[in-house]
Enzyme design. Structure first.
Site, PDB file in Angstrom:
ATOM      1  CD  GLU A  42      46.142  77.242   3.209  1.00 54.08           C
ATOM      2  OE1 GLU A  42      45.041  77.911   3.690  1.00 54.08           O
ATOM      3  OE2 GLU A  42      46.970  77.383   4.460  1.00 54.08           O
ATOM      4  CE  LYS A 115      42.104  77.794   6.194  1.00 56.76           C
ATOM      5  NZ  LYS A 115      43.422  78.734   5.832  1.00 56.76           N
ATOM      6  CB  CYS A 153      46.410  75.998   7.025  1.00 54.35           C
ATOM      7  SG  CYS A 153      47.365  77.089   7.434  1.00 54.35           S
TER       8      CYS A 153
END
Length: 275
Positions: A42, A115, A153
Site C-alpha cells: 500500500e 480502500k 491493509c
C-alpha cells in the site's frame, strides 16, 4: 493450469516518488522470473513515514506518471502487478483515494480497488487525509485458472469484507499494506492473516511496508493458515510461493465451512463518509 507463482515484495516508501518507483522496479526485477503475480505494498507511490509534511499528500490520477511507469514495467517483465498508489480525488483535492491498481502482463490497467476501511485507530486518522471509497464491486481477477481478490491493509481487521470478497469464488486474497509498527502489531498482522485464510479457506498474500514505520513481514499462507513464505523484516526483500486452486478445493472438501454457514454478508450501501 490451476496454479500460479505469487510473490510479495516489501520496502519503506518515502516522499520521493521517483525513488519509490526505483524500489518497485528493483522488486519486480527480482521477482518477475519466478512469478505470475507480484504483490507490493500500500502507498508504494508516496508515503511520509517521518510525518515531515502533515498538511500535504502527493497524489496522481490513474493515467499519471507512476501508473504509466507500472504499465511499462509489467509489460517489460510479462508479469501481473498489484500495488498501492495515492489517487487524486477530483471532488476533494485535500483527500485523495488510497487505491490499488492491477497491471497485466500486456501492460494494461485492468482493475482498481479504492480502500473502504480507513485507518482511524491507534491514535491515527487516515480519514483526515484520505477519502473513504463508496462500496462498489470488489476487485476480482483470474490468472491461469486461479481467482484473486484484492483488499488493503486495515481491511484485514474486518472479517466481513474479507468474506465478501471470498464469496466471489476467490482462491487467494491479496492485501497490499502499510501495517504500522507498534506494540503487538506484528502479532496482530500475522494472526489476522492466518485467521482470514482459515475462516475463508483461501490463500492469503499480505505485502507490507517495512520499518521503522511499519512491520514488514510480508507473507503468504495457505488455506489452512500455514505460512508458506515470509520476507522477514528487512527492506527490499521478496518472498514467493505457489498457489493452487486444486489445493483450495481439497481443503474445502474436508472443511466445507463456507457451505455450512447460515449467515450472508451484505455490504452497507452507504455514501462516502461525510466531512
Amino acid at each position: 493450469m490451476t496454479s500460479i507463482r505469487v510473490s510479495v515484495g516489501q520496502f519503506e516508501a518515502q516522499r520521493d516518488v521517483d525513488a519509490n518507483f526505483s524500489k518497485v522496479n528493483d522488486l519486480v526485477q527480482t521477482a518477475a522470473a519466478d512469478s505470475d503475480l507480484i504483490v507490493l505494498p500500500e502507498n508504494s507511490m508516496y508515503s511520509d513515514p517521518q510525518k515531515q509534511d502533515t498538511e500535504f499528500r502527493y497524489s496522481e490520477s490513474l493515467d499519471g506518471e507512476f501508473t504509466s511507469g507500472l504499465k511499462k514495467l509489467a509489460a517489460s517483465h510479462k508479469v501481473n502487478i498489484l500495488v498501492g498508489i495515492t489517487e487524486t480525488n477530483p471532488a476533494d483535492e485535500r483527500r485523495p483515494f488510497n487505491t490499488l491498481v492491477r497491471l497485466t502482463p500486456e501492460g494494461e490497467l485492468d482493475g482498481i480497488y479504492r480502500k473502504i476501511h480507513l485507518y482511524d485507530a491507534f491514535g491515527y486518522r487516515e480519514s483526515d487525509k484520505v477519502t473513504p471509497a463508496p462500496i462498489a464491486d470488489p476487485l476480482i481477477f483470474t490468472i491461469n485458472g486461479v481467482t484473486i481478490g484484492a483488499l488493503t491493509c486495515y481491511d484485514l481487521r474486518f472479517p466481513e469484507v474479507v468474506r465478501w470478497v471470498a464469496l466471489n469464488g476467490v482462491d487467494l486474497v491479496a492485501l497490499p499494506a502499510a501495517w504500522a509498527a507498534g506494540p503487538l502489531k506484528e502479532l496482530h498482522w500475522e494472526s489476522l492473516i492466518r485467521a482470514r485464510a482459515i475462516e475463508n479457506t483461501v490463500y492469503f498474500a499480505g505485502a507490507g511496508q517495512t520499518g521503522p514505520s511499519c512491520t514488514g513481514l510480508s507473507q503468504i499462507v495457505d488455506p489452512m493458515g500455514v505460512p508458506m513464505a515470509c520476507a522477514g523484516i528487512e527492506s527490499n526483500v521478496v518472498a514467493t510461493s505457489a498457489v493452487s486452486s486444486s489445493q483450495v478445493q481439497a481443503v474445502r472438501k474436508n472443511n466445507p465451512s463456507l457451505e455450512n454457514r447460515r449467515f450472508d454478508v451484505v455490504p452497507e450501501q452507504s455514501p462516502i463518509m461525510a466531512r
